[in-house]
Design an enzyme around this catalytic site. Structure first.
Site, mmCIF file in Angstrom:
data_model
loop_
_atom_site.group_PDB
_atom_site.id
_atom_site.type_symbol
_atom_site.label_atom_id
_atom_site.label_comp_id
_atom_site.label_asym_id
_atom_site.label_seq_id
_atom_site.Cartn_x
_atom_site.Cartn_y
_atom_site.Cartn_z
ATOM 1 N N ASP A 1 -6.628 3.486 -7.694
ATOM 2 C CA ASP A 1 -7.882 3.421 -6.927
ATOM 3 C C ASP A 1 -8.535 4.793 -6.843
ATOM 4 O O ASP A 1 -8.256 5.568 -5.932
ATOM 5 C CB ASP A 1 -7.618 2.876 -5.518
ATOM 6 C CG ASP A 1 -8.915 2.758 -4.715
ATOM 7 O OD1 ASP A 1 -8.847 2.360 -3.534
ATOM 8 O OD2 ASP A 1 -9.981 3.080 -5.272
ATOM 9 N N SER B 1 0.864 -1.180 0.000
ATOM 10 C CA SER B 1 0.000 0.000 0.000
ATOM 11 C C SER B 1 0.907 1.238 0.000
ATOM 12 O O SER B 1 2.125 1.124 0.166
ATOM 13 C CB SER B 1 -0.856 0.002 1.279
ATOM 14 O OG SER B 1 0.019 0.104 2.399
ATOM 15 N N GLU C 1 -10.700 0.262 -9.730
ATOM 16 C CA GLU C 1 -11.715 -0.154 -8.770
ATOM 17 C C GLU C 1 -13.020 0.579 -9.022
ATOM 18 O O GLU C 1 -13.020 1.796 -9.247
ATOM 19 C CB GLU C 1 -11.215 0.131 -7.342
ATOM 20 C CG GLU C 1 -12.122 -0.329 -6.225
ATOM 21 C CD GLU C 1 -11.406 -0.346 -4.872
ATOM 22 O OE1 GLU C 1 -12.065 -0.041 -3.862
ATOM 23 O OE2 GLU C 1 -10.187 -0.638 -4.841
ATOM 24 N N GLY D 1 -10.575 -5.493 6.550
ATOM 25 C CA GLY D 1 -10.484 -5.859 7.968
ATOM 26 C C GLY D 1 -11.091 -7.233 8.126
ATOM 27 O O GLY D 1 -11.563 -7.834 7.159
ATOM 28 N N HIS E 1 -11.339 -7.755 -2.904
ATOM 29 C CA HIS E 1 -10.611 -7.113 -1.805
ATOM 30 C C HIS E 1 -11.248 -7.495 -0.476
ATOM 31 O O HIS E 1 -12.328 -8.059 -0.440
ATOM 32 C CB HIS E 1 -10.656 -5.584 -1.983
ATOM 33 C CG HIS E 1 -9.647 -5.079 -2.969
ATOM 34 N ND1 HIS E 1 -8.592 -4.267 -2.586
ATOM 35 C CD2 HIS E 1 -9.507 -5.265 -4.294
ATOM 36 C CE1 HIS E 1 -7.875 -3.967 -3.649
ATOM 37 N NE2 HIS E 1 -8.397 -4.570 -4.698
ATOM 38 N N GLY E 2 -10.524 -7.170 0.616
ATOM 39 C CA GLY E 2 -11.130 -7.419 1.926
ATOM 40 C C GLY E 2 -11.312 -8.891 2.215
ATOM 41 O O GLY E 2 -12.303 -9.303 2.802
ATOM 42 N N GLY E 3 -10.315 -9.703 1.802
ATOM 43 C CA GLY E 3 -10.467 -11.160 1.933
ATOM 44 C C GLY E 3 -10.444 -11.675 3.365
ATOM 45 O O GLY E 3 -11.098 -12.656 3.685
ATOM 46 N N ASP F 1 -0.869 -1.649 -4.246
ATOM 47 C CA ASP F 1 -2.248 -1.844 -3.788
ATOM 48 C C ASP F 1 -2.872 -0.491 -3.423
ATOM 49 O O ASP F 1 -2.229 0.318 -2.764
ATOM 50 C CB ASP F 1 -2.202 -2.768 -2.552
ATOM 51 C CG ASP F 1 -3.582 -3.118 -2.004
ATOM 52 O OD1 ASP F 1 -3.719 -3.203 -0.758
ATOM 53 O OD2 ASP F 1 -4.506 -3.283 -2.817
ATOM 54 N N HIS F 2 -4.080 -0.227 -3.877
ATOM 55 C CA HIS F 2 -4.799 1.010 -3.548
ATOM 56 C C HIS F 2 -3.963 2.271 -3.756
ATOM 57 O O HIS F 2 -3.745 3.049 -2.827
ATOM 58 C CB HIS F 2 -5.322 0.985 -2.103
ATOM 59 C CG HIS F 2 -6.414 0.002 -1.881
ATOM 60 N ND1 HIS F 2 -7.651 0.111 -2.457
ATOM 61 C CD2 HIS F 2 -6.427 -1.148 -1.166
ATOM 62 C CE1 HIS F 2 -8.400 -0.920 -2.093
ATOM 63 N NE2 HIS F 2 -7.678 -1.707 -1.313
HETATM 64 O O1 G3H Z 1 -6.079 -4.411 -0.561
HETATM 65 C C1 G3H Z 1 -5.911 -5.107 0.440
HETATM 66 C C2 G3H Z 1 -7.002 -5.957 0.913
HETATM 67 O O2 G3H Z 1 -8.183 -5.596 0.353
HETATM 68 C C3 G3H Z 1 -6.917 -6.389 2.312
HETATM 69 O O3 G3H Z 1 -8.115 -6.618 2.941
HETATM 70 O O4 G3H Z 1 -7.289 -6.621 5.287
HETATM 71 O O5 G3H Z 1 -9.556 -7.438 4.717
HETATM 72 O O6 G3H Z 1 -7.546 -8.757 4.070
HETATM 73 P P1 G3H Z 1 -8.129 -7.404 4.338
HETATM 74 ZN ZN ZN Z 2 -8.167 -3.612 -0.638
#
Ligand code: G3H
Ligand code: ZN
Length: 289
Positions: A105, A49, A135, A186, A213-215, A83-84
């Site tokens: 992004d 990031s 995105e 998160g 994203h957001g896995g 990333d982002h």
């Molecule tokens: O771009 C990074 C991810 O979207 C991380 O998301 O913290 O929920 O795994 P996360």
């Molecule tokens: Zn992300």
């Protein structure tokens, strides 16, 4: 070994599995990700990031990632990704230093501005033969989570519109698309769900690889269904942070006499490695190197 990200993501899309894109900001996290990929014989994307870059600096973090990828990781395909990227100067710096891919992004901007910035960065990236992710839709973070629980915002309003996604990709010519289908940045176990019918609709209308994203916090079942419905890349950050913190707390409490940072950090690095290995099995990328 560093390879063009196109090679890694195209194989995943054709093979109906997903590649993990794991965030790093230092030596230990990078070691954990690469050692896991070697152990699982898996391709992997290592991403930074903007704040990870400013933790040290771009040249240093890039050198750590590329040197480890071409030494410790020489037996598996690895790509480096921004990333982002919200600051276009940082996106340009990563393109110029040699990242394999960058994420422009502009999802928080209005649609026309998102199209304009994503298209502009796509032209720059393609001049250097690197890939670009854009995105569309909003992926919440913990702040947004609060508004969600209070009902101040409705998740459906933030999600990617399949028809707009088709238009967006045609206008910008981006290589991969990050979509909002219910995940949250998160780890919110049991709260996050993926709107699978919406994902399927986007998959029908958009042929380029899709990024989730957001896995962190999602269950193996949700991951597997999302991969079946068209996801080729899944971003993971928080799960590694949680593994790191838990192992570090245990080491510090058990071994109060050790002072060598390597001895203190090693169990935490190994815990992150195990977490990446676990995720590579769920995503189906193991033995795909
Ligand atoms: O771009 C990074 C991810 O979207 C991380 O998301 O913290 O929920 O795994 P996360
Ligand atoms: Zn992300």
């Amino acid at each position: 070994m560093i390879v063009p990200i196109k090679q890694i993501i195209t194989k995943a899309q054709q093979g109906s599995y997903a590649v993990g894109a794991f965030n790093t900001s230092n030596l230990e996290i990078t070691l954990a990700i690469i050692r896991a990929a070697v152990k699982q014989k898996s391709p992997v994307i290592i991403q930074t990031s903007e704040s990870a870059i400013s933790y040290s600096n771009l040249q240093t973090l890039f050198a750590i990632m590329t040197n480890l990828a071409n030494t410790t990781g020489k037996s598996v395909p690895i790509a480096i990704h921004l990333d982002h990227g919200k600051n276009t100067q940082i996106v340009k710096d990563c393109i110029n230093i040699g990242y394999n891919s960058v994420h422009m992004d502009a999802s928080e901007k209005d649609y026309a501005t998102n199209v304009r910035l994503s298209k502009q960065m796509t032209q720059l990236a393609h001049q250097k033969k690197i890939w670009i992710q854009a995105e569309l839709g909003s992926i919440l973070g913990k702040e947004g989570m609060v508004k969600l629980t209070t009902g101040e915002i409705n998740m459906k309003d933030l999600m990617t519109d399949p028809i707009q996604a088709k238009d967006f990709v045609e206008r910008t010519k981006v290589d991969t698309l990050a979509i909002s289908v219910g995940t949250i940045h998160g780890s919110f176990k049991g709260v996050e769900k993926v709107d699978q019918p919406r994902l399927k609709k986007i998959r029908e209308l958009v042929k380029i690889p899709l990024v989730l994203h957001g896995g962190s916090g999602l269950s193996p079942q949700i991951f597997k269904q999302a991969i079946k419905n068209g996801i080729s890349v899944i971003n993971i950050d928080t799960n590694l942070r949680l593994a790191f913190k838990k192992a570090l707390q245990s080491t510090i409490s058990k071994e109060s006499n050790i002072i060598d940072p390597r001895q203190i950090l090693n169990p935490a690095t190994e815990a992150m490695q195990r977490e990446v290995e676990r995720i590579m099995v769920i995503f189906g990328s193991y033995n795909k190197a």
